[in-house]
Design a protein around this motif. Structure first.
Motif, PDB file in Angstrom:
ATOM      1  N   ALA A 215     -98.896 -24.581 -36.130  1.00 26.78           N
ATOM      2  CA  ALA A 215     -99.811 -23.462 -35.883  1.00 26.78           C
ATOM      3  C   ALA A 215    -100.855 -23.353 -36.991  1.00 26.78           C
ATOM      4  O   ALA A 215    -102.031 -23.068 -36.730  1.00 26.78           O
ATOM      5  CB  ALA A 215     -99.027 -22.160 -35.760  1.00 26.78           C
ATOM      6  N   ALA A 216    -100.438 -23.603 -38.234  1.00 20.74           N
ATOM      7  CA  ALA A 216    -101.380 -23.538 -39.353  1.00 20.74           C
ATOM      8  C   ALA A 216    -102.432 -24.635 -39.248  1.00 20.74           C
ATOM      9  O   ALA A 216    -103.620 -24.411 -39.525  1.00 20.74           O
ATOM     10  CB  ALA A 216    -100.620 -23.657 -40.677  1.00 20.74           C
ATOM     11  N   VAL A 217    -102.021 -25.828 -38.835  1.00 18.22           N
ATOM     12  CA  VAL A 217    -102.972 -26.932 -38.647  1.00 18.22           C
ATOM     13  C   VAL A 217    -103.979 -26.568 -37.559  1.00 18.22           C
ATOM     14  O   VAL A 217    -105.193 -26.772 -37.720  1.00 18.22           O
ATOM     15  CB  VAL A 217    -102.221 -28.224 -38.278  1.00 18.22           C
ATOM     16  N   ALA A 218    -103.494 -26.018 -36.475  1.00 17.64           N
ATOM     17  CA  ALA A 218    -104.393 -25.629 -35.375  1.00 17.64           C
ATOM     18  C   ALA A 218    -105.384 -24.560 -35.817  1.00 17.64           C
ATOM     19  O   ALA A 218    -106.563 -24.606 -35.441  1.00 17.64           O
ATOM     20  CB  ALA A 218    -103.566 -25.143 -34.194  1.00 17.64           C
ATOM     21  N   ARG A 219    -104.918 -23.607 -36.618  1.00 13.74           N
ATOM     22  CA  ARG A 219    -105.824 -22.539 -37.098  1.00 13.74           C
ATOM     23  C   ARG A 219    -106.928 -23.098 -37.984  1.00 13.74           C
ATOM     24  O   ARG A 219    -108.062 -22.594 -37.966  1.00 13.74           O
ATOM     25  CB  ARG A 219    -105.032 -21.479 -37.859  1.00 13.74           C
ATOM     26  N   LEU A 220    -106.625 -24.126 -38.746  1.00 13.80           N
ATOM     27  CA  LEU A 220    -107.650 -24.757 -39.582  1.00 13.80           C
ATOM     28  C   LEU A 220    -108.647 -25.551 -38.746  1.00 13.80           C
ATOM     29  O   LEU A 220    -109.851 -25.554 -39.025  1.00 13.80           O
ATOM     30  CB  LEU A 220    -106.993 -25.690 -40.596  1.00 13.80           C
ATOM     31  N   ALA A 221    -108.148 -26.229 -37.714  1.00 14.92           N
ATOM     32  CA  ALA A 221    -108.977 -27.188 -36.989  1.00 14.92           C
ATOM     33  C   ALA A 221    -109.859 -26.565 -35.916  1.00 14.92           C
ATOM     34  O   ALA A 221    -111.035 -26.930 -35.779  1.00 14.92           O
ATOM     35  CB  ALA A 221    -108.067 -28.243 -36.354  1.00 14.92           C
ATOM     36  N   LYS A 222    -109.327 -25.636 -35.152  1.00 15.81           N
ATOM     37  CA  LYS A 222    -110.053 -25.147 -33.968  1.00 15.81           C
ATOM     38  C   LYS A 222    -111.418 -24.537 -34.289  1.00 15.81           C
ATOM     39  O   LYS A 222    -112.404 -24.859 -33.623  1.00 15.81           O
ATOM     40  CB  LYS A 222    -109.182 -24.159 -33.193  1.00 15.81           C
ATOM     41  N   PRO A 223    -111.520 -23.655 -35.285  1.00 13.95           N
ATOM     42  CA  PRO A 223    -112.836 -23.069 -35.554  1.00 13.95           C
ATOM     43  C   PRO A 223    -113.878 -24.094 -35.990  1.00 13.95           C
ATOM     44  O   PRO A 223    -115.079 -23.854 -35.872  1.00 13.95           O
ATOM     45  CB  PRO A 223    -112.554 -22.073 -36.693  1.00 13.95           C
TER      46      PRO A 223
END
Length: 408
Positions: A177-185
């Motif tokens: 989830a932390a990786v996704a939060r960094l990447a998506k924006p």
């Protein structure tokens, strides 16, 4: 009075539990009345008219044109996989590395930057270290347990982040989830190798990951009799990956696709038993005086146990542990096992064990192995569905053999 759990609608596969999905998730694709899906063992398919041929030839992923483009049994497996991983679609390929390499080559180009983990399956690491740089793609390797390190590695031209959790062979975790939060924006594509968990224990897409890849050779097939790979993702990503797939040609045979589908029918039953056996065996190993350390996400002693509980439903087949003693003592232990087969792979019905330092001695230097966390006395075990008491007895006698040899 306690409210009853709502019964999912039979007409809505998305509402089914995984146990139902593996049995009925492909039912809408049935082509006849057979209970067991037929094997469409044909490389090419007949058209009844020029118009039909043109339609078949120009329909992406057609299941009835040419098997490199698609096959009816492929479609049935892909339908089940997409439901399990909760993605729009899925693609089958000839191996896990076929899935990974095709995905990476489809999505990155010269001038792009990618981020990889410090710990990856060896061939995945080679893609980043040896293959992609040849085509002008730069990469940065980060400690997968340090989300800030990953954030610091992002550049303006970062196109993709590849993660794997739990990691081979040390079983450290990556916070999906932390990786996704960094990447998506930032518009960065995220790819997660979910092989070591299986969709029954972890669903990366529901945590924000864009693309999920598998070595379907492992849990999904479950019987150590096929080699296969899978990519689960959106239709948009699948179009690009499929286009590269038809060029590279890592095509899964119809027979292996059928065997994969048959293996997936029992996936929930196998994973439930495997999870229970592995946790019980890991706890038992921690109590043995001949064992130096045990690494398993389901243990309270695992440094990332809290993260494991947060993003995993179960902790999987693989246990890593260190036998007290040196390389030779560990080799004697593995050689003395009777039920646990001395072989590579994981996630199948039989318990498998490897002395990891021996397995990778020919491809990694001692310094590289130490850097990867592979000590000379390190063992990786994939726990199967045997009775737990028999597994404990087998490991117990093998530890005694290693102990006696060490004492003499």
């Amino acid at each position: 009075m306690k409210a009853e759990t709502p019964i999912p609608s039979h007409e809505d596969p998305a509402a089914w539990h995984d146990e139902t999905t593996v049995l009925h998730g492909d039912a809408s694709l049935a082509t006849d009345s057979s209970v067991v899906p037929p094997i469409h063992y044909s490389a090419t398919f007949r058209a009844d008219s020029a118009e039909q041929f043109a339609e078949m030839a120009n329909t992406p992923r057609s299941p009835s044109f040419y098997t490199r483009y698609g096959n009816p049994v492929h479609k049935r497996v892909e339908a089940v996989l997409a439901e399990l991983e909760e993605t729009e679609t899925a693609l089958l390929m000839a191996s896990g590395m076929g899935a990974i390499s095709t995905t990476l080559l489809a999505l990155v180009s010269a001038g792009d930057h990618v981020i990889a983990q410090q710990r990856h399956y060896m061939s995945t690491s080679r893609m980043f270290e040896e293959v992609l740089p040849r085509f002008g793609v730069s990469y940065t390797v980060v400690d997968q347990t340090d989300t800030q390190a990953l954030a610091d590695a992002i550049r303006p031209n970062t196109r993709l982040i590849m993660v794997e959790t739990p990691v081979n062979p040390t079983l450290s975790l990556t916070d999906l989830a932390a990786v996704a939060r960094l990447a998506k924006p930032r518009g960065i594509i995220t790819v997660a190798d979910n092989t070591f968990a299986s969709p029954l224990n972890q669903k990366p897409h529901t945590l924000g990951i864009d693309i999920v890849v598998h070595s379907a050779t492992k849990y999904l097939g479950g019987h150590h009799d096929i080699t296969a790979g899978a990519v689960c993702c959106s239709n948009e990503h699948a179009a690009k990956i499929w286009d590269m797939h038809t060029t590279l040609g890592a095509v899964l045979s119809p027979m292996d696709a059928w065997l994969l589908l048959r293996g997936m029918r029992t996936l929930p039953l196998r994973v439930e038993r495997i999870n229970a056996n592995a946790l019980a065996l890991a706890q038992w190993l921690e109590s043995q005086p001949q064992i130096q350390a045990v690494f398993y996400p389901g243990l309270a002693s695992h440094p990332q146990h809290a993260l494991a509980k947060k993003q995993m439903k179960g902790y999987g087949a693989v246990i890593a542990f260190s036998v007290k003693g040196d390389f030779d003592a560990t080799s004697r232990f593995v050689s003395a096992l009777k039920l646990a087969t001395h072989a590579v792979s994981l996630g199948g019905v039989e318990t498998l064990a490897v002395h990891t330092a021996a397995m990778w001695a020919g491809t990694m230097t001692p310094a590289q192995m130490i850097a990867a966390g592979i000590e000379p006395n390190f063992v990786r075990m994939s726990v199967g569905i045997e009775h737990i008491d028999d597994l404990k007895a087998d490991l117990g006698q093998a530890l005694a053999v290693a102990d006696v040899a060490r004492a003499t």
